[in-house]
Design a protein around this motif. Structure first.
Motif: not given
Length: 257
Positions: A42-53
């Motif tokens: 799930d690349e989208a979910a991973a990128n969402e975490v990165v953007e949140r941080i």
């Protein structure tokens, strides 16, 4: 922002795109660590975490690194070098959190060799070789934190292979603590119970009777949340836990006492 007690540290967290791994990534990010999370699909979910941080003022990167195949440890570190160079130009890390895992298996009668091999490949072999490949990168005074499970001490025959992998992970932790202590590196396991994540959503959420039963089994009287585990990991990653090693920290809320 958090305490910033991990400022200047680099943390690798496997399976950091959702659930417990996501909560750990976000907590360590708030505490000042540069966070590299891995994901399998799930690349989208991973990128969402990165953007949140990053939105919270932290530093983070997502690495595509599926586990469970021969060479996965080396491939993970190759991805780290290729994608995290901006944050870790020397390739070094301070914290390794082995969180990724398969959270299921069949009972003894129906377990196939293929299923057995898969759950051990992801839950045991991958952490072993991630650490083996990472030892030359892990700075002295570093931290290895393995996410185990309460089922390593609570018999649940319906998921016998999964429980066995977590028992193996705890033994791995114990030996790492002994071997790496001379370098000031600590190694500990964190063993959650039932946690309200999307993995458990299908049978837990929206079912008041099941949720009440699970909560009743914990001494603290509720279902665990990802942040309950992440906060323990943050402690173990910090200097406050410098004298704790070779331990399995129960994070079940007193399940089955």
């Amino acid at each position: 922002m958090g305490t910033q007690q991990l400022e200047g540290k680099v943390a690798l967290i496997t399976g950091g795109s959702r659930g417990i791994g996501r909560a750990i990534a976000e907590r360590l990010g708030r505490d000042g660590a540069t966070v590299a999370i891995t994901y399998a699909r799930d690349e989208a979910a991973a990128n969402e975490v990165v953007e949140r941080i990053r939105k919270d003022g932290g530093r983070a990167v997502a690495l595509h690194a599926p586990l469970g195949q021969p060479g996965d440890g080396a491939a993970l570190w190759a991805a780290f070098d290729a994608q995290a160079g901006e944050y870790a130009p020397d390739g070094a890390v301070d914290i390794i959190v082995n969180n990724a895992g398969i959270g299921r298996s069949s009972d003894l009668a129906s377990l196939t060799e293929e299923e057995f091999d898969e759950v051990f490949a992801v839950n045991v072999r991958a952490p072993f070789f991630i650490v083996q490949e990472g030892l030359k990168r892990l700075r002295d005074g570093g931290r290895i934190i393995n996410i185990s499970s309460g089922v390593a001490r609570i018999a649940m025959p319906e998921i016998i292979a999964y429980g066995s992998t977590k028992g193996a992970l705890d033994t791995f932790t114990l030996n790492l603590a002994k071997e790496l202590g001379a370098r000031g590196i600590t190694a500990n396991s964190v063993a959650p119970g039932v946690i309200d994540t999307d993995v458990n959503a299908s049978w837990l959420r929206g079912n008041p009777e099941v949720e009440a039963h699970v909560a009743s089994m914990a001494a603290l009287g509720r279902v665990g949340q990802p942040e309950d585990v992440a906060d323990i990991v943050a402690f173990l990653a910090s200097d406050d836990a410098r004298w704790v090693t070779g331990q399995v920290i129960d994070a079940t809320g007193g399940y089955g006492l």
